[in-house]
Design a protein around this motif. Structure first.
Motif, PDB file in Angstrom:
ATOM      1  N   ASN A  11     -28.992  10.974 -22.835  1.00 20.19           N
ATOM      2  CA  ASN A  11     -30.438  11.114 -22.686  1.00 20.19           C
ATOM      3  C   ASN A  11     -30.757  11.234 -21.198  1.00 20.19           C
ATOM      4  OD1 ASN A  11     -33.281  10.746 -22.526  1.00 20.19           O
ATOM      5  ND2 ASN A  11     -33.243   9.794 -24.545  1.00 20.19           N
ATOM      6  N   THR A  65     -38.073  15.117 -16.884  1.00 21.61           N
ATOM      7  CA  THR A  65     -38.679  15.789 -18.035  1.00 21.61           C
ATOM      8  C   THR A  65     -38.977  17.247 -17.712  1.00 21.61           C
ATOM      9  OG1 THR A  65     -39.657  13.701 -18.778  1.00 21.61           O
ATOM     10  CG2 THR A  65     -40.597  15.722 -19.689  1.00 21.61           C
ATOM     11  N   TYR A  68     -35.659  19.078 -17.673  1.00 23.90           N
ATOM     12  CA  TYR A  68     -34.997  19.146 -18.971  1.00 23.90           C
ATOM     13  C   TYR A  68     -35.807  19.930 -20.008  1.00 23.90           C
ATOM     14  CZ  TYR A  68     -32.222  17.569 -22.955  1.00 23.90           C
ATOM     15  OH  TYR A  68     -31.416  17.519 -24.067  1.00 23.90           O
ATOM     16  N   CYS A  69     -37.099  19.670 -20.048  1.00 26.98           N
ATOM     17  CA  CYS A  69     -37.959  20.269 -21.089  1.00 26.98           C
ATOM     18  C   CYS A  69     -38.802  21.429 -20.582  1.00 26.98           C
ATOM     19  CB  CYS A  69     -38.898  19.212 -21.666  1.00 26.98           C
ATOM     20  SG  CYS A  69     -38.068  17.798 -22.409  1.00 26.98           S
ATOM     21  N   SER A  73     -44.032  22.118 -20.964  1.00 26.76           N
ATOM     22  CA  SER A  73     -43.844  21.425 -22.240  1.00 26.76           C
ATOM     23  C   SER A  73     -44.860  20.292 -22.423  1.00 26.76           C
ATOM     24  CB  SER A  73     -42.429  20.853 -22.322  1.00 26.76           C
ATOM     25  OG  SER A  73     -42.267  19.803 -21.381  1.00 26.76           O
ATOM     26  N   GLN A  75     -44.003  17.396 -23.488  1.00 25.12           N
ATOM     27  CA  GLN A  75     -43.333  16.194 -22.994  1.00 25.12           C
ATOM     28  C   GLN A  75     -43.611  15.995 -21.501  1.00 25.12           C
ATOM     29  OE1 GLN A  75     -41.952  18.616 -24.876  1.00 25.12           O
ATOM     30  NE2 GLN A  75     -40.308  17.816 -26.161  1.00 25.12           N
TER      31      GLN A  75
END
Length: 155
Positions: A11, A65, A68-69, A73, A75
Motif C-alpha cells: 500500500n 495519492t 499513485y492515483c 482522481s 482519492q
C-alpha cells in the motif's frame, strides 16, 4: 526486495504517510535532545512541537495519492481536503487548547502558592500544554511530508 519495497508494493499511500509520521516524530526527539540535552520520551508519540507530524503525514499522503492515483482522481481530492482540515485544526483549535492549558496551569499554581484551596480533582496533574502547532511547525511538517512523498520510490 527490501522490507520498504515490499511494504510500498502492499500500500504505497499508507506506507508513505506512516513513514512521514515516523520521520517527523524522530526529528522531534532529536531536536529536543539537542535543545534540552536530554531524552524526552513523550516526544516519540506526543502531539505538538517541531515539525508537525500531523502535517507531514497528511502531506505525504496527498503527494503519494497524487502520484499513485493521479491528481484528477477522487482519492486525491479527498486526501487534499482532509489535509487542509488537519493542518487548520493543528494550528487553530489544538493550538488554542494548548494556550488555554498554559493559562489554567499557571492560575492553579498561583492559587495553590497563595494558600487558596487545593484542587484534589486534578490529582496533582497539570493539563497538557503542547497539543497544537504554530504556523511554522505546520509548514515545516508539510514541507517534510511533501518531500518524502516525492522521494518514496514507486514500486
Amino acid at each position: 526486495m527490501t522490507l520498504l519495497h515490499t511494504a510500498l508494493s502492499w500500500n504505497f499511500v499508507l506506507v508513505t504517510a506512516l513513514c512521514a509520521s515516523l520521520l517527523a516524530q524522530l526529528i522531534k526527539v532529536l531536536l529536543n535532545l539537542f535543545t534540552f540535552h536530554r531524552f524526552i520520551a513523550e516526544r516519540i508519540w506526543g502531539a505538538g512541537g517541531m515539525p508537525s507530524s500531523h502535517s507531514a503525514t497528511v502531506c505525504a499522503m496527498v503527494v503519494a495519492t497524487g502520484r499513485y492515483c493521479g491528481v484528477s482522481s477522487s482519492q486525491f481530492a479527498i486526501a487534499a481536503v482532509l489535509s487542509i482540515i488537519v493542518m487548520y485544526d493543528a494550528m487553530g483549535v489544538r493550538y488554542e487548547t494548548g494556550e488555554q492549558a498554559k493559562l489554567l496551569n499557571r492560575m492553579f499554581s498561583e492559587w495553590v502558592d497563595q494558600g487558596a484551596a487545593s484542587f484534589p480533582f486534578l490529582g496533582g496533574k497539570k493539563l497538557k500544554e503542547m497539543v497544537g502547532h504554530t504556523p511554522i511547525e505546520v509548514l515545516t511538517g508539510a514541507v517534510l511530508g511533501i518531500a518524502l512523498g516525492f522521494a518514496m520510490p514507486m514500486v
